[in-house]
Design a protein around this motif. Structure first.
Motif, PDB file in Angstrom:
ATOM      1  N   ALA A  68     -54.593  27.127 -18.430  1.00 45.79           N
ATOM      2  CA  ALA A  68     -56.017  27.221 -18.109  1.00 45.79           C
ATOM      3  C   ALA A  68     -56.238  27.160 -16.607  1.00 45.79           C
ATOM      4  O   ALA A  68     -57.053  27.915 -16.051  1.00 45.79           O
ATOM      5  CB  ALA A  68     -56.781  26.105 -18.809  1.00 45.79           C
ATOM      6  N   VAL A  69     -55.529  26.276 -15.939  1.00 37.79           N
ATOM      7  CA  VAL A  69     -55.639  26.162 -14.480  1.00 37.79           C
ATOM      8  C   VAL A  69     -55.224  27.473 -13.818  1.00 37.79           C
ATOM      9  O   VAL A  69     -55.872  27.957 -12.875  1.00 37.79           O
ATOM     10  CB  VAL A  69     -54.788  24.984 -13.969  1.00 37.79           C
ATOM     11  N   ALA A  70     -54.142  28.087 -14.328  1.00 36.44           N
ATOM     12  CA  ALA A  70     -53.665  29.354 -13.768  1.00 36.44           C
ATOM     13  C   ALA A  70     -54.673  30.472 -13.997  1.00 36.44           C
ATOM     14  O   ALA A  70     -54.894  31.325 -13.122  1.00 36.44           O
ATOM     15  CB  ALA A  70     -52.326  29.723 -14.395  1.00 36.44           C
ATOM     16  N   MET A  71     -55.318  30.459 -15.151  1.00 35.47           N
ATOM     17  CA  MET A  71     -56.309  31.491 -15.461  1.00 35.47           C
ATOM     18  C   MET A  71     -57.522  31.372 -14.541  1.00 35.47           C
ATOM     19  O   MET A  71     -58.016  32.377 -14.003  1.00 35.47           O
ATOM     20  CB  MET A  71     -56.730  31.381 -16.918  1.00 35.47           C
ATOM     21  N   VAL A  72     -58.017  30.155 -14.344  1.00 30.96           N
ATOM     22  CA  VAL A  72     -59.157  29.947 -13.450  1.00 30.96           C
ATOM     23  C   VAL A  72     -58.797  30.377 -12.026  1.00 30.96           C
ATOM     24  O   VAL A  72     -59.603  31.009 -11.331  1.00 30.96           O
ATOM     25  CB  VAL A  72     -59.612  28.472 -13.484  1.00 30.96           C
ATOM     26  N   LYS A  73     -57.585  30.082 -11.609  1.00 25.77           N
ATOM     27  CA  LYS A  73     -57.141  30.477 -10.268  1.00 25.77           C
ATOM     28  C   LYS A  73     -57.116  31.990 -10.126  1.00 25.77           C
ATOM     29  O   LYS A  73     -57.539  32.536  -9.093  1.00 25.77           O
ATOM     30  CB  LYS A  73     -55.755  29.892  -9.983  1.00 25.77           C
ATOM     31  N   ARG A  74     -56.646  32.695 -11.154  1.00 28.18           N
ATOM     32  CA  ARG A  74     -56.596  34.164 -11.110  1.00 28.18           C
ATOM     33  C   ARG A  74     -58.014  34.743 -11.034  1.00 28.18           C
ATOM     34  O   ARG A  74     -58.279  35.682 -10.275  1.00 28.18           O
ATOM     35  CB  ARG A  74     -55.862  34.695 -12.338  1.00 28.18           C
ATOM     36  N   VAL A  75     -58.913  34.202 -11.828  1.00 32.79           N
ATOM     37  CA  VAL A  75     -60.304  34.672 -11.796  1.00 32.79           C
ATOM     38  C   VAL A  75     -60.916  34.418 -10.424  1.00 32.79           C
ATOM     39  O   VAL A  75     -61.597  35.278  -9.861  1.00 32.79           O
ATOM     40  CB  VAL A  75     -61.135  34.002 -12.905  1.00 32.79           C
ATOM     41  N   ALA A  76     -60.661  33.231  -9.860  1.00 32.44           N
ATOM     42  CA  ALA A  76     -61.193  32.895  -8.538  1.00 32.44           C
ATOM     43  C   ALA A  76     -60.681  33.874  -7.484  1.00 32.44           C
ATOM     44  O   ALA A  76     -61.443  34.321  -6.614  1.00 32.44           O
ATOM     45  CB  ALA A  76     -60.811  31.461  -8.175  1.00 32.44           C
ATOM     46  N   THR A  77     -59.408  34.214  -7.555  1.00 34.34           N
ATOM     47  CA  THR A  77     -58.829  35.180  -6.614  1.00 34.34           C
ATOM     48  C   THR A  77     -59.512  36.537  -6.751  1.00 34.34           C
ATOM     49  O   THR A  77     -59.852  37.190  -5.761  1.00 34.34           O
ATOM     50  CB  THR A  77     -57.324  35.331  -6.865  1.00 34.34           C
ATOM     51  N   PHE A  78     -59.736  36.954  -7.980  1.00 31.83           N
ATOM     52  CA  PHE A  78     -60.411  38.239  -8.251  1.00 31.83           C
ATOM     53  C   PHE A  78     -61.809  38.260  -7.656  1.00 31.83           C
ATOM     54  O   PHE A  78     -62.227  39.243  -7.039  1.00 31.83           O
ATOM     55  CB  PHE A  78     -60.449  38.474  -9.758  1.00 31.83           C
TER      56      PHE A  78
END
Length: 320
Positions: A304-314
């Motif tokens: 979940a942390v990795a997913m939020v980080k990817r969305v934030a980068t996007f």
């Protein structure tokens, strides 16, 4: 309680139960938390009315370090829940959006649209459109909401949602392809485990073990949208929508989960959109070993942390 009162008309296990006497039980989204300052992230939130005459509102989120001198992207978010449960004020969405706002440094407008079966589709779509127009009404410094007037860069507007909310976000972007607003740029779309479907099974949907799930998905769609033509309705099956090449944004991120029944539909959307003639860029992220909207139910897990980080980068990538 007599037998007539307790007789069940519709039973969507773990989601909703509708009784013959008209009572409705919702099994998720009942844990409402007040708007506040999140003690972990420092993110502020508040609730606003958008169209009180029809019951449309939103919860707004503002990062702890928001500065009027440095305008921020705005993310218009649509919650999931099969169009019939959940809301922006539940603990589930407060937790997720506090984390995303803190990580991505964006303003979020989490839309409170009306739910089926009391308000069957297309009500949720129309409510969501009202919310988008309300956000857009602030781009010249107009409107009544200071968090939008003072902190938002209207050249960096994003739409997002999970599950049914992902479906809504996509359909809003389709509509924005033909009904644009002056002064507001819908830059991107983030679809988290979006609820798309179709009459003909694809991928693992056709497996014998998924037969009952296929029947359930077809039934659920007809329950929330009684006027639908079926599971190939363009609102549910984007591959059947002739307006797909006109999707009203320049980039899309699709997030899928390996164990999710909707995984193959997410991949199919990614492939169909890329080949449709749409001029933007589409990306996809698959999370291994996880199921549908896992990030909402286990928000602190590594995935979940990795997913939020990817969305934030996007959300923060600058266009070339």
């Amino acid at each position: 309680m007599d037998s007539t009162t307790s007789e069940i008309l519709h039973d969507f296990v773990n989601l909703m139960r509708v009784y013959k006497d008209g009572r409705i039980e919702r099994f998720e989204g009942n844990d409402i938390v007040p708007a506040s300052v999140d003690p972990i992230t420092g993110v502020q939130s508040k609730d606003v009315e958008i169209a009180p005459e029809i019951g449309v509102g939103a919860r707004l989120y503002l990062p702890a370090n928001a500065d009027r001198q440095h305008k921020l992207p705005v993310l218009v978010y649509f919650h999931g829940g099969c169009f019939m449960i959940q809301n922006p004020f539940s603990k589930t969405y407060a937790t997720h959006l506090n984390a995303l706002v803190s990580q991505a440094n964006v303003v979020v407008v989490s839309v409170d649209y009306r739910l089926a079966p009391e308000h069957p589709l297309p009500v949720a779509y129309e409510d969501s459109w009202v919310a988008i127009k309300w956000v857009a009404s602030h781009f010249k410094g107009d409107g009544q909401e200071p968090w939008l007037k003072d902190y938002v860069d209207f050249e960096r507007v994003f739409l997002s949602g999970d599950s049914a909310g992902g479906n809504i976000a996509h359909n809003m972007a389709i509509r924005l392809g033909s009904e644009k607003f002056d002064g507001i740029n819908i830059l991107g779309l983030v679809l988290n485990h979006p609820f798309f479907w179709g009459e003909e099974p694809i991928g693992n949907e056709g497996a014998e073990t998924n037969y009952h799930s296929k029947v359930l998905m077809d039934r659920l769609w007809r329950f929330v949208n009684p006027s639908t033509v079926g599971s190939d309705d363009p609102m549910l099956n984007p591959a059947k929508n002739q307006d797909l090449p006109s999707l009203g944004c320049s980039k899309v991120l699709v997030c899928v989960a390996e164990e999710d029944l909707l995984r193959d539909r997410g991949w199919y959307y990614y492939e169909v959109l890329a080949k449709s003639g749409w001029k933007g860029k589409v990306e996809i992220m698959e999370t291994k070993g996880e199921n549908h909207v896992f990030h909402l139910y286990n928000p602190t897990c590594e995935s979940a942390v990795a997913m939020v980080k990817r969305v934030a980068t996007f959300l923060n990538q600058r266009e070339d």
